[in-house]
Scaffold this motif. Structure first.
Motif, PDB file in Angstrom:
ATOM      1  N   GLN A 142       0.821  -1.208   0.000  1.00  0.00           N
ATOM      2  CA  GLN A 142       0.000   0.000   0.000  1.00  0.00           C
ATOM      3  C   GLN A 142       0.862   1.268   0.000  1.00  0.00           C
ATOM      4  OE1 GLN A 142      -3.662   0.313   0.071  1.00  0.00           O
ATOM      5  NE2 GLN A 142      -3.200  -1.681  -0.842  1.00  0.00           N
TER       6      GLN A 142
ATOM      7  N   SER B  15       0.695   4.077  -2.870  1.00  0.00           N
ATOM      8  CA  SER B  15       0.383   5.463  -2.513  1.00  0.00           C
ATOM      9  C   SER B  15       1.462   6.421  -2.982  1.00  0.00           C
ATOM     10  CB  SER B  15       0.207   5.578  -1.002  1.00  0.00           C
ATOM     11  OG  SER B  15       0.000   6.921  -0.628  1.00  0.00           O
TER      12      SER B  15
ATOM     13  N   THR C  90      -5.222   1.739   4.974  1.00  0.00           N
ATOM     14  CA  THR C  90      -5.456   2.097   3.577  1.00  0.00           C
ATOM     15  C   THR C  90      -4.354   3.050   3.150  1.00  0.00           C
ATOM     16  OG1 THR C  90      -6.995   3.110   2.006  1.00  0.00           O
ATOM     17  CG2 THR C  90      -7.023   3.960   4.252  1.00  0.00           C
ATOM     18  N   GLY C  91      -3.787   2.815   1.982  1.00  0.00           N
ATOM     19  CA  GLY C  91      -2.629   3.608   1.571  1.00  0.00           C
ATOM     20  C   GLY C  91      -2.957   5.025   1.195  1.00  0.00           C
TER      21      GLY C  91
END
Length: 490
Positions: free
Chosen positions: A276, A280, A444-445
């Motif tokens: 992630q 990102s 969550t990235g």
């Protein structure tokens, strides 16, 4: 005007009063495919008279549009949503050619923009403001929302399909007229969007497109016929937009730059966190305000995490965004590539450990390509940890413990977003209550809010009171009036 590839290889045009015409200014520039270096179009900048014409057309159209029943106002938005769905692939290919991101990223961007059109179709419910019978003896009070006039949005190069749709659908659904000024670096996606706007059947003058550079922006900021301004871009320009528009009596929301952080706690799933983090930091070649280019990792897992991240990033396929195997495309211009490479050199000079040097790895011969670059043992005070690089550069920072990691995050002058990887609810709660950023994500990235939530931003990442997307847009594009009613003989 026809849709599709005919937009390429012709000069960029304005869309004013329901007609396409060439900007009349004296300046302009070539539109260059960043993956090949080939010129694909030319944009001439708008003159003062072009802006005056657009504002006048918008003001005239607004007078009738504001009185149009709200259910009728959203009908062209339903048609626009359908057209965007139908032409998403073709529009995405054009976006890739002028911007450079991968086809998958372009489609994802457009999907996010379409979500805003969908939300704006619910304006009949969202615009309601409240009613209270018997607020006082024999008196009923009603709050109503009213549109204000002609609004403009000045949007950036990095998401030429999505960010205009943060603003456009809400402005017109609430009863205003709207003028878009897209980035001069990649204005062809906006041309395509306004082809669809024209086909959707909005009244002439309600939605307009003007092209230009800094002078065009300043003309819009200072124009007495503009009621409000939305902006997304770098922090220095956001400050200028905020101060200039406010000084000229306008509503303004100005989204600035970012230096977002990922925090990796000792309980995190390291494989997932590393995947992630790479996604990102390097999606869109790092050219996005929700990228997390700094990973703050608790000391006891730092070395394992650094190994995983470098392995994943080194294997990314960097090529033309239209190639089927593309995972990362080029930077927007050769000048921007040089700027990013200067930051890499600064990181080396400041003593950070260069784990992956994207400058020396193989890339396509043509285009503005730079592979992922990763620094280790970065001091939080270094420029590569403090300044917005807006490129594929990831800085790994070692934290003593979780509390130290959160302190490092809050040491940034930016406050756009932050993400945490952990398996502990207590960490998540402390992160949520402590970190000074407007978009927060856990495991969550990328902390990207859906269209029905506002897009946050704190500190030097945002200037204004009301954010993009969601309910904030209803407040931004309308003002409230209170209607007080008494009938003594009732």
């Amino acid at each position: 005007m026809t849709l599709g590839t005919s937009i390429e290889n012709r000069d960029v045009q304005n869309y004013i009063g329901g007609s396409w015409n060439s900007p009349s200014g004296s300046d302009g520039q070539e539109i260059v495919n960043p993956a090949t270096g080939d010129a694909i179009s030319h944009v001439t900048f708008s003159s003062q008279s072009d802006i005056d014409d657009a504002v006048q057309q918008g003001q005239q159209a607004f007078e009738e549009w504001r009185e149009t029943p709200v259910e009728e106002r959203i009908q062209p938005l339903f048609r626009l949503k359908q057209l965007l769905d139908e032409h998403q692939d073709e529009m995405a290919r054009l976006l890739v050619k002028e911007h450079g991101k991968t086809f998958k990223e372009a489609k994802g961007e457009l999907r996010r923009g379409i979500e805003n059109v969908e939300v704006a179709c619910g304006i009949p419910s969202m615009m309601q403001a409240g009613h209270l019978p018997n607020a006082a003896p024999d008196i009923d009070e009603t709050a109503v929302r009213k549109p204000l006039g002609v609004f403009t949005a000045i949007t950036p190069f990095n998401f030429p399909g999505m960010i205009p749709l943060w603003f456009l659908p809400y402005a017109v659904a609430t009863g205003n007229a709207f003028i878009l000024k897209p980035s001069e670096r990649d204005p062809l996606t906006a041309q395509y969007l306004f082809d669809l706007v024209e086909e959707a059947g909005f009244p002439d003058g309600i939605l307009q497109l003007v092209n230009g550079g800094p002078d065009t922006v300043n003309t819009l900021l200072e124009h007495e016929g503009i009621a409000g301004v939305s902006f997304v871009g770098s922090t220095p320009v956001a400050k200028h937009v905020y101060e200039t528009a406010a000084a000229n009596g306008k509503r303004v929301q100005a989204q600035g730059g970012a230096k977002n952080h990922i925090v990796v706690a000792e309980s995190a799933d390291l494989d997932f966190a590393a995947e992630q983090t790479v996604s990102s930091a390097f999606a869109n070649s790092g050219q996005r305000c929700l990228a997390n280019p700094v990973a703050v990792v608790v000391d006891e897992i730092y070395d394992k995490f650094a190994d995983r991240v470098t392995d994943i990033a080194s294997d990314l396929t960097v090529t033309n965004g239209l190639d089927d195997d593309a995972e990362m495309g080029p930077l927007i211009t050769s000048e921007h590539q040089s700027r990013v490479e200067q930051y890499i050199q600064e990181g080396i000079d400041d003593g950070a450990t260069l784990l992956v040097d994207g400058r020396t790895l193989e890339t396509p011969e043509a285009g503005n390509f730079l592979r992922p670059t990763i620094f280790g043992d970065v001091d939080p005070s270094m420029s590569i940890a403090q300044e917005e690089i807006f490129g594929p550069v990831l800085a790994l920072v070692r934290a003593e413990d979780f509390a130290d990691a959160l302190s490092i995050v809050n040491g940034s002058r930016f406050g756009n977003a932050a993400s945490l990887f952990t398996d502990r609810g207590s960490d998540a709660r402390q992160f949520r209550h402590t970190v000074e950023a407007g978009n927060l994500g856990v495991n969550t990235g990328t902390a990207a809010p859906m269209a029905f939530f506002h897009f946050g931003g704190w500190k030097d990442s945002f200037f204004g009171d009301l954010h993009a997307q969601g309910e904030d847009m209803i407040h931004f594009y309308t003002d409230k009036a209170v209607y007080i009613e008494r009938w003594p003989d009732a």
